[in-house]
Structures are given as structure tokens and as C-alpha cells.
Design a protein around this motif. Structure first.
Motif, mmCIF file in Angstrom:
data_model
loop_
_atom_site.group_PDB
_atom_site.id
_atom_site.type_symbol
_atom_site.label_atom_id
_atom_site.label_comp_id
_atom_site.label_asym_id
_atom_site.label_seq_id
_atom_site.Cartn_x
_atom_site.Cartn_y
_atom_site.Cartn_z
ATOM 1 N N THR A 56 0.833 -1.200 0.000
ATOM 2 C CA THR A 56 0.000 0.000 0.000
ATOM 3 C C THR A 56 0.869 1.251 0.000
ATOM 4 O O THR A 56 1.985 1.221 0.534
ATOM 5 N N PRO A 57 0.401 2.338 -0.610
ATOM 6 C CA PRO A 57 1.139 3.600 -0.469
ATOM 7 C C PRO A 57 1.203 3.978 1.002
ATOM 8 O O PRO A 57 0.198 3.912 1.712
ATOM 9 N N GLY A 58 2.373 4.341 1.489
ATOM 10 C CA GLY A 58 2.523 4.620 2.909
ATOM 11 C C GLY A 58 3.485 5.741 3.203
ATOM 12 O O GLY A 58 3.670 6.661 2.410
ATOM 13 N N GLY A 59 4.116 5.612 4.356
ATOM 14 C CA GLY A 59 4.850 6.719 4.941
ATOM 15 C C GLY A 59 3.967 7.305 6.027
ATOM 16 O O GLY A 59 2.742 7.431 5.860
ATOM 17 N N SER A 60 4.550 7.649 7.151
ATOM 18 C CA SER A 60 3.775 8.046 8.330
ATOM 19 C C SER A 60 2.796 9.175 8.037
ATOM 20 O O SER A 60 1.581 9.049 8.239
ATOM 21 N N VAL A 61 3.292 10.304 7.573
ATOM 22 C CA VAL A 61 2.409 11.447 7.341
ATOM 23 C C VAL A 61 1.488 11.204 6.157
ATOM 24 O O VAL A 61 0.335 11.666 6.154
ATOM 25 N N GLY A 67 -5.920 9.353 5.780
ATOM 26 C CA GLY A 67 -6.993 9.186 6.750
ATOM 27 C C GLY A 67 -7.878 10.418 6.842
ATOM 28 O O GLY A 67 -9.105 10.319 6.953
ATOM 29 N N ILE A 68 -7.267 11.591 6.801
ATOM 30 C CA ILE A 68 -8.032 12.843 6.837
ATOM 31 C C ILE A 68 -8.871 12.986 5.570
ATOM 32 O O ILE A 68 -10.038 13.393 5.616
ATOM 33 N N GLY A 69 -8.259 12.627 4.434
ATOM 34 C CA GLY A 69 -9.010 12.687 3.178
ATOM 35 C C GLY A 69 -10.214 11.768 3.190
ATOM 36 O O GLY A 69 -11.279 12.109 2.676
ATOM 37 N N ALA A 70 -10.069 10.592 3.819
ATOM 38 C CA ALA A 70 -11.186 9.649 3.907
ATOM 39 C C ALA A 70 -12.335 10.212 4.744
ATOM 40 O O ALA A 70 -13.486 9.789 4.599
ATOM 41 N N GLY A 93 -2.092 5.319 -6.235
ATOM 42 C CA GLY A 93 -2.787 4.943 -5.012
ATOM 43 C C GLY A 93 -3.216 6.139 -4.193
ATOM 44 O O GLY A 93 -4.323 6.161 -3.640
ATOM 45 N N MET A 94 -2.363 7.153 -4.092
ATOM 46 C CA MET A 94 -2.735 8.371 -3.359
ATOM 47 C C MET A 94 -3.904 9.060 -4.045
ATOM 48 O O MET A 94 -4.865 9.488 -3.398
ATOM 49 N N SER A 95 -3.822 9.169 -5.378
ATOM 50 C CA SER A 95 -4.893 9.821 -6.129
ATOM 51 C C SER A 95 -6.212 9.053 -5.993
ATOM 52 O O SER A 95 -7.268 9.652 -5.781
ATOM 53 N N ASP A 96 -6.140 7.725 -6.085
ATOM 54 C CA ASP A 96 -7.346 6.903 -5.971
ATOM 55 C C ASP A 96 -8.000 7.057 -4.600
ATOM 56 O O ASP A 96 -9.224 6.931 -4.472
ATOM 57 N N ALA A 97 -7.166 7.322 -3.585
ATOM 58 C CA ALA A 97 -7.691 7.482 -2.223
ATOM 59 C C ALA A 97 -8.227 8.887 -1.959
ATOM 60 O O ALA A 97 -8.714 9.167 -0.862
ATOM 61 N N GLY A 98 -8.124 9.767 -2.959
ATOM 62 C CA GLY A 98 -8.696 11.102 -2.831
ATOM 63 C C GLY A 98 -7.756 12.152 -2.307
ATOM 64 O O GLY A 98 -8.178 13.269 -1.990
#
Length: 329
Positions: A56-61, A67-70, A93-98
Motif C-alpha cells: 500500500t502507499p505509505g509513509g507516516s504522514v 486518513g483525513i481525506g477519507a 494509489g494516493m490519487s485513488d484514495a482522494g
């Protein structure tokens, strides 16, 4: 370009998650429960040893921002990936997640896209082995000023300080958010990070940050004390909002002399990966929508409780529905 409610900047890392027992960790020389930086060759060995991979696309921030976008806010994440298979996967993946990902994959990056091999133990503890590839080479040149126009909150990742280039990106982003009139905060990332960059972090918290989020080990390490309340008192005397998570113990939020304790229901996690990241997501969602700090803390606790119930660092349930059911929205 749209004004973003929350903008993050940090290492763009593909998280590769697999289950592993303590015997496997010992055999592979993996120290349980911490984040270790590794070289490219080591990353390839560990990747090959993973039997059940969740990618999955990750990295702490980045996890926090997703999560905020969701939760329905407008978000952007500034990170750097190479134009390789993992980099393309990350950006899509970031784009797909909004969440907007303004920086397109770089064809001529010196290193491949960053990745973290995360081994989850039966007790839910995670052992992270991170190869700082292209993501750690982000610099001020990768920070587009137009992203910050009208922005409200900037969240910075302490891990960026592991390379000098990251420090310049950090400084540029903070300056752009100040110009935009928004608020800026930092996550201390982990105790080893707080130890490595103590002087820089103390200066930032004193002079530049409107809020700071860390766990108890990180705050104790940063202020070189065994007295958590003393550490938080020092932080609260120089930084407007100070947040301390404490695993199954109540979260402490300080603003000046005001102190909140937010209760936590202790459970054995399925996977603790992302618990701190999603706590920050809930907390910053509350801040961005004007909630009181104790409510922000409760939102963070609820977001964290959801993510530890399954494998992976990002929520699977609808956190907004959960917050409404709890009377927090």
C-alpha cells in the motif's frame, strides 16, 4: 488550484506488510517493535523473505493525510517517488484514495522508490525495515508554493530530518504555510528520530511549530527525562498544542496550563501499524473543523482504534460514520 484543508510533507514510502513470528525476526536479525533504516541490498533480501505481502502507499504522514481525506476534507501530500513500478503505484494509489499528489514520479531520480518492509508479530507489534530511496531525497526544489495557497494546516514528518535535503523541504513548506496564514505542526516520528535530531526538534517546537504530536517514549527521549509530565510541561511552555499518545493509557493534550486526558480502551491489536498515524488523522480532522481539543483527541482515539483492528496502516471502516455514532460529529 484548490485550497487544501490539510497538507502533509514526508517520505513517500510503499509499505509492504507481512506476518512473522519472533523466531523469524530473530533469524533475520530484525529488532522487534522499532523502525530500522536499511540499505538497498538488505531491502531486497527482506522483501524476498516475505510470504504474505500486503502492499500500500505509505509513509507516516502520508497515512495520516489519507486518513483525513477519507473523512472528507481536501488534502494533499508532498512526496517524491521515482518513475518506476512502485513509484507509479504510489502516485496512483494516493490519487485513488482522494489525496492530491502534486509531484509526478521523477524519471531521473538517483534511487528507486522508497519502501518499508513491515513484519507484524502475533501480538500485533510491527517491526519496520525502511529503505530510504527516492523519498528521502525530497528537497525545497520539490515544494510547489501554489499548493499552499489558502491552506489551513501543514503536518511535517520528523523522519525528513534524516537527510539534509529533507530539512530544506521541511523549511520551505513551513515558510509557505506561514505565508498562507495556516498552522504548522510536527510528528516526532519515533524515539530514535527524536534522539538523532534533538537540537533541531527542540528549536522547531520552540520557534516554529503551532502543535506537536508524539508518543510517551518520543517525548521522554526528546527532553532526556524519565518524567513524562515534566517533558510535556516543557513542551507546553513553548508550543501552543502538545499531544502525547500512550498506547493503552489515556492520551494527554496540553494547551498552556490546560490539560485534557482522553480515555483509551486497551485491546490487543491485530496490527499496530498506523495507530499513531491514524490518531493524528482524527486529531487533525478535529482541528481543521474547529473542534475543541478534547473532542479532537477523542476523534484521534477512535481513528486509531479502527486501524489496529486489521492489517494495514489505513482505515477500512467509514470513520465518519463511527464518529457520528459516538456523537463526535
Amino acid at each position: 488550484m484548490s485550497a487544501y484543508d490539510v497538507i502533509g510533507i514526508g517520505n513517500a514510502i510503499v509499505d509492504v506488510i507481512a506476518h512473522a513470528d519472533d523466531t523469524f525476526l530473530d533469524h533475520m536479525g530484525i529488532e522487534k517493535g522499532i523502525m530500522q533504516l536499511i540499505e538497498r541490498d538488505r531491502a531486497e533480501v527482506l522483501y524476498a523473505a516475505m510470504s504474505d505481502r500486503t502492499q500500500t502507499p505509505g509513509g507516516s504522514v502520508a497515512n495520516t493525510i489519507a486518513g483525513i481525506g477519507a473523512l472528507g476534507l481536501s488534502t494533499a501530500f508532498i512526496g517524491k517517488v521515482k518513475n518506476d513500478a512502485l513509484g507509479q503505484f504510489y502516485a496512483q494509489g494516493m490519487s485513488d484514495a482522494g489525496t492530491a499528489f502534486p509531484n509526478v514520479p521523477v524519471p531521473d531520480a538517483d534511487a528507486p522508490t522508497s519502501r518499508s518492509m513491515i513484519f507484524v508479530s502475533p501480538d500485533g507489534e510491527r517491526s519496520m525495515n525502511t529503505y530510504l530511496g527516492a523519498g528521502a531525497d525530497i528537497s525545497s526544489a520539490d515544494v510547489d508554493a501554489t499548493v499552499f495557497e489558502g491552506g489551513k494546516i501543514l503536518f511535517l514528518e520528523g523522519y525528513l530530518f534524516d537527510k539534509d535535503e529533507g530539512k530544506t523541504a521541511f523549511a520551505e513548506a513551513a515558510a509557505q504555510m506561514k505565508t498562507a496564514g495556516g498552522r504548522t505542526g510536527i510528528t516526532l516520528s519515533d524515539p530514535f528520530c527524536a534522539d538523532r535530531h534533538r537540537d533541531d526538534f527542540l528549536q522547531l517546537i520552540t520557534e516554529n511549530m503551532d502543535f506537536a504530536i508524539g508518543n510517551d517514549a518520543e517525548w521522554l527521549t526528546l527532553y532526556e527525562t524519565e518524567d513524562l509530565e515534566a517533558a510535556l510541561e516543557k513542551a507546553a511552555s513553548v508550543c501552543d498544542i502538545v499531544v502525547c499518545t500512550r498506547s493503552g493509557n489515556p492520551v494527554v493534550v496540553r494547551q498552556g496550563a490546560t490539560r485534557f486526558e482522553i480515555p483509551v480502551t486497551a485491546v490487543t491489536p491485530v496490527d499496530a501499524t498506523g495507530a499513531g498515524d491514524q490518531f493524528a488523522a482524527g486529531f487533525l480532522f478535529g482541528m481543521a473543523t474547529g473542534r475543541a481539543l478534547d473532542v479532537c483527541g477523542a476523534m484521534g482515539v477512535m481513528a486509531a482504534s479502527e486501524v489496529i483492528g486489521h492489517v494495514g496502516p489505513r482505515p477500512k471502516a467509514n470513520i465518519g460514520v463511527m464518529l457520528k455514532s459516538a456523537g463526535l460529529l
